[in-house]
Design an enzyme around this catalytic site. Structure first.
Site, PDB file in Angstrom:
ATOM      1  N   HIS A 148       0.740  -1.145   0.012  1.00  0.00           N
ATOM      2  CA  HIS A 148      -0.040  -0.054   0.066  1.00  0.00           C
ATOM      3  C   HIS A 148       0.850   1.273   0.086  1.00  0.00           C
ATOM      4  O   HIS A 148       1.743   1.431   0.898  1.00  0.00           O
ATOM      5  CB  HIS A 148      -0.952   0.066   1.429  1.00  0.00           C
ATOM      6  CG  HIS A 148      -1.755  -1.119   1.258  1.00  0.00           C
ATOM      7  ND1 HIS A 148      -1.398  -2.385   1.620  1.00  0.00           N
ATOM      8  CD2 HIS A 148      -3.085  -1.129   0.888  1.00  0.00           C
ATOM      9  CE1 HIS A 148      -2.702  -3.334   1.565  1.00  0.00           C
ATOM     10  NE2 HIS A 148      -3.603  -2.357   1.252  1.00  0.00           N
ATOM     11  N   LYS A 175      -1.120  -8.006  -4.817  1.00  0.00           N
ATOM     12  CA  LYS A 175      -2.081  -6.818  -4.626  1.00  0.00           C
ATOM     13  C   LYS A 175      -1.207  -5.588  -4.479  1.00  0.00           C
ATOM     14  O   LYS A 175      -0.333  -5.624  -3.603  1.00  0.00           O
ATOM     15  CB  LYS A 175      -2.802  -6.778  -3.323  1.00  0.00           C
ATOM     16  CG  LYS A 175      -3.758  -5.925  -3.002  1.00  0.00           C
ATOM     17  CD  LYS A 175      -4.547  -5.741  -1.869  1.00  0.00           C
ATOM     18  CE  LYS A 175      -5.400  -4.543  -1.577  1.00  0.00           C
ATOM     19  NZ  LYS A 175      -6.006  -4.306  -0.305  1.00  0.00           N
ATOM     20  N   SER A 275     -24.750  11.821 -15.117  1.00  0.00           N
ATOM     21  CA  SER A 275     -24.579  11.314 -16.521  1.00  0.00           C
ATOM     22  C   SER A 275     -24.232   9.911 -16.380  1.00  0.00           C
ATOM     23  O   SER A 275     -24.592   9.141 -17.370  1.00  0.00           O
ATOM     24  CB  SER A 275     -23.401  11.952 -17.199  1.00  0.00           C
ATOM     25  OG  SER A 275     -23.573  13.350 -17.384  1.00  0.00           O
ATOM     26  N   LYS A 322     -14.333  22.881 -20.539  1.00  0.00           N
ATOM     27  CA  LYS A 322     -15.003  22.904 -22.093  1.00  0.00           C
ATOM     28  C   LYS A 322     -13.766  23.574 -22.996  1.00  0.00           C
ATOM     29  O   LYS A 322     -13.940  23.338 -24.071  1.00  0.00           O
ATOM     30  CB  LYS A 322     -16.135  23.440 -21.826  1.00  0.00           C
ATOM     31  CG  LYS A 322     -17.265  22.670 -20.986  1.00  0.00           C
ATOM     32  CD  LYS A 322     -18.700  23.289 -20.929  1.00  0.00           C
ATOM     33  CE  LYS A 322     -19.685  22.399 -20.148  1.00  0.00           C
ATOM     34  NZ  LYS A 322     -20.807  22.439 -20.559  1.00  0.00           N
ATOM     35  N   ASP A 360     -24.283  21.902 -25.836  1.00  0.00           N
ATOM     36  CA  ASP A 360     -24.920  22.546 -24.595  1.00  0.00           C
ATOM     37  C   ASP A 360     -26.387  23.423 -24.960  1.00  0.00           C
ATOM     38  O   ASP A 360     -27.074  23.460 -24.579  1.00  0.00           O
ATOM     39  CB  ASP A 360     -23.779  23.359 -24.176  1.00  0.00           C
ATOM     40  CG  ASP A 360     -23.110  22.561 -22.837  1.00  0.00           C
ATOM     41  OD1 ASP A 360     -23.630  21.521 -22.452  1.00  0.00           O
ATOM     42  OD2 ASP A 360     -22.190  22.991 -22.451  1.00  0.00           O
ATOM     43  N   ASN A 418     -20.256  38.523 -15.155  1.00  0.00           N
ATOM     44  CA  ASN A 418     -19.140  37.576 -14.846  1.00  0.00           C
ATOM     45  C   ASN A 418     -18.378  38.504 -13.706  1.00  0.00           C
ATOM     46  O   ASN A 418     -18.573  39.296 -13.534  1.00  0.00           O
ATOM     47  CB  ASN A 418     -18.132  37.080 -15.842  1.00  0.00           C
ATOM     48  CG  ASN A 418     -17.261  36.085 -15.556  1.00  0.00           C
ATOM     49  OD1 ASN A 418     -17.799  35.047 -15.295  1.00  0.00           O
ATOM     50  ND2 ASN A 418     -16.070  36.354 -15.465  1.00  0.00           N
TER      51      ASN A 418
END
Length: 538
Positions: A148, A175, A275, A322, A360, A418
């Site tokens: 780990h 693991k 989504s 975006k 959009d 804005n």
């Protein structure tokens, strides 16, 4: 952090298919961690794990408040309705046990003698432990040797050396659990998992933390031996674990295999997104072999460079990426180019190029038009009810630009508000409109009957008490739209409704753009009724 070959990514589909026939015998298992203060509670949780669909349970002995090895191990094994994996994690490896090391290892040996199916021991003590049980191992009993790393994810070379060191201790199953500093770290663990499969080494490869979440969902694609799913949310044995319900019913874990195509939503934050619910249910309903996951991304360019294989087939893109994502695309749809932002990216199967789109504004503008038509029963002509209206957009990011562009196309007069005025001015000049700072909205009411569209994340969970505009200023608006859809009724929408405005939820925009994306992802018609039903349930 070293990138090595992970930008070429992972492996070809053929290597993945080879992997599926390699070290994994059968499908990737779902293991439910059982952490409780008493044996009775553990036994009750084992039953819940079985009911929830787990294949085995990991019994975390270090979570018990009091522990009598002989008696408790016999009971736990006898009462367990599923195969058992015993872990007795010490504090020095991230667990809760802080006692004598000999007693800890004795308890694990006893579990083996009493019929445990698996035992997890840490790499630091694994050679000594395996030497001590040499010649005494029951036939079907397996030792998982674990490492780990709670700080980061090492380079591919270092991970490969770690796997070799674990194997050298006599491990039956390897693991490795690392920590994601960024999502691209996961690619290195996928690479090592595939490589181990090709070499017939059973491996559990987990990347902890929210940025490592996809390692827990996608392991059946890359050949991981098991993944962990909790009985209920909030009770985890390591950071970033999904619930069994999410694994099995949201991500359709049992349907994921080497050929499954990968889709996801790129954002920051992203785990609020609905989504995955929408697309995974739709994929399953039409029999499409795909899975859709949340992708918490810091650096979009690095993400696309790293996850460059054809298996990563399509992406939705949300705040704040975006505009940056558009720059990563090889080709951009003309509308998206005009807006300067994308919300959907497809990796073209023929040449692997990234193609960007913006859907959009379509969902949002049509929902706003429907809201206006409903409120005025107006416009039997073909004109948009937005024509001539003053349309105030809050936010100058990708979604703000998209809505400003869409409203302008419909004949509205556009104002961009804005936090930073200069940014608002820049967008206003691009689309042909006016600019304000958000602070000025308080006193901005040149006329009544204006339209307001919030495209910022103000008011999104968990900051549900926030709103971008004071309530008294809402009286000048006939319709208010909020792109935020978690929660569905934001403070902005609630106060707008109380002020007499028609309100339009971000869900409408979300569903509208989802139709288009689904069709681009799959090449199939969107199951529109199912989309509406899914979101109505939400």
């Amino acid at each position: 952090m070293a990138m090595e070959s992970s930008n070429v990514l992972l492996a070809s589909s053929s290597a993945l298919k080879m992997a599926s026939g390699g070290g994994r015998n059968g499908p990737t298992l779902v293991c439910a961690p059982i952490m409780a203060e008493s044996v009775d509670k553990m036994v009750a949780n084992m039953e819940k794990a079985k009911q929830g669909g787990a294949d085995l349970v990991e019994i975390r002995l270090d979570s018990l408040k009091s522990f009598n090895p002989h008696e408790d191990l016999k009971n736990l094994i006898k009462e367990c309705p599923l195969p058992t994996l015993f872990t007795y994690r010490p504090k020095w490896e991230g667990g809760q046990y802080d006692g004598d090391e000999k007693k800890r290892l004795d308890a694990l040996r006893l579990a083996m003698e009493f019929g445990a199916d698996y035992i997890d021991v840490e790499i630091q003590v694994a050679r000594e432990f395996n030497d001590s049980i040499y010649g005494k191992k029951p036939e079907k009993f397996k030792v998982i040797v674990s490492s780990h790393n709670y700080l980061d994810t090492p380079s591919v070379e270092d991970l490969g050396n770690l796997v070799a060191r674990i194997q050298a201790t006599g491990a039956d199953i390897v693991k490795i659990a690392t920590t994601a500093v960024e999502i691209t770290d996961v690619a290195r663990v996928f690479q090592i998992t595939v490589h181990s499969q090709v070499r017939s080494v059973p491996i559990i490869g987990i990347v902890m933390g929210e940025k490592g979440f996809i390692s827990r969902i996608l392991c059946p694609k890359f050949g991981g031996f098991l993944t962990f799913g909790t009985i209920e949310s909030g009770i985890v044995s390591a950071p970033g674990q999904p619930t069994m319900k999410e694994l099995l019913h949201l991500y359709n874990f049992r349907l994921i295999g080497p050929d499954t195509k990968l889709f996801g939503i790129i954002g920051k934050p992203v785990h609020h997104s609905k989504s995955p619910i929408l697309y995974n249910e739709a994929f399953e309903s039409v029999g499409f072999n795909g899975v859709y996951v949340p992708l918490l991304v810091d650096d979009v360019a690095k993400f696309f460079q790293t996850f460059s294989s054809a298996d990563f087939s399509g992406f939705s893109c949300t705040i704040p990426h975006k505009e940056a994502a558009l720059k990563c695309c090889d080709e951009v749809d003309p509308v998206a180019k005009s807006i300067g932002a994308v919300n959907c990216i497809i990796r073209r199967p023929t040449d692997g190029k990234l193609i960007g789109y913006n859907t959009d504004y379509v969902g949002a503008i049509s929902a706003i038009e429907d809201g206006l038509r409903g409120s005025h029963n107006s416009n039997n002509t073909g004109d948009s009810p937005l024509a001539g209206k003053l349309f105030v957009v809050i936010g100058a990011g990708g979604a703000g630009k998209a809505l400003a562009y869409g409203a302008k196309e419909k004949g509205a007069r556009v104002v961009i508000a804005n936090r930073t005025y200069d940014r608002a001015r820049e967008i206003a000049d691009t689309v042909g409109g006016d600019a304000l700072s958000i602070a000025d909205l308080d006193k901005f009411h040149p006329e009544d009957g204006m339209i307001l569209a919030n495209t910022t994340s103000i008011g999104m969970q968990p900051k549900v008490d926030e709103t971008p505009i004071p309530k008294h200023a809402l009286r000048s608006y006939s319709l208010v739209f909020d792109a935020v859809y978690t929660p569905k009724m934001t403070r902005l929408l609630r106060e707008a409704e109380e002020s007499g405005a028609v309100i339009v939820s971000g869900l409408e925009m979300f569903i509208g753009q989802a139709y288009d994306q689904f069709e681009r992802f799959t090449g199939l018609p969107a199951p529109k009724e199912l989309f509406r039903k899914t979101m109505a349930n939400y």
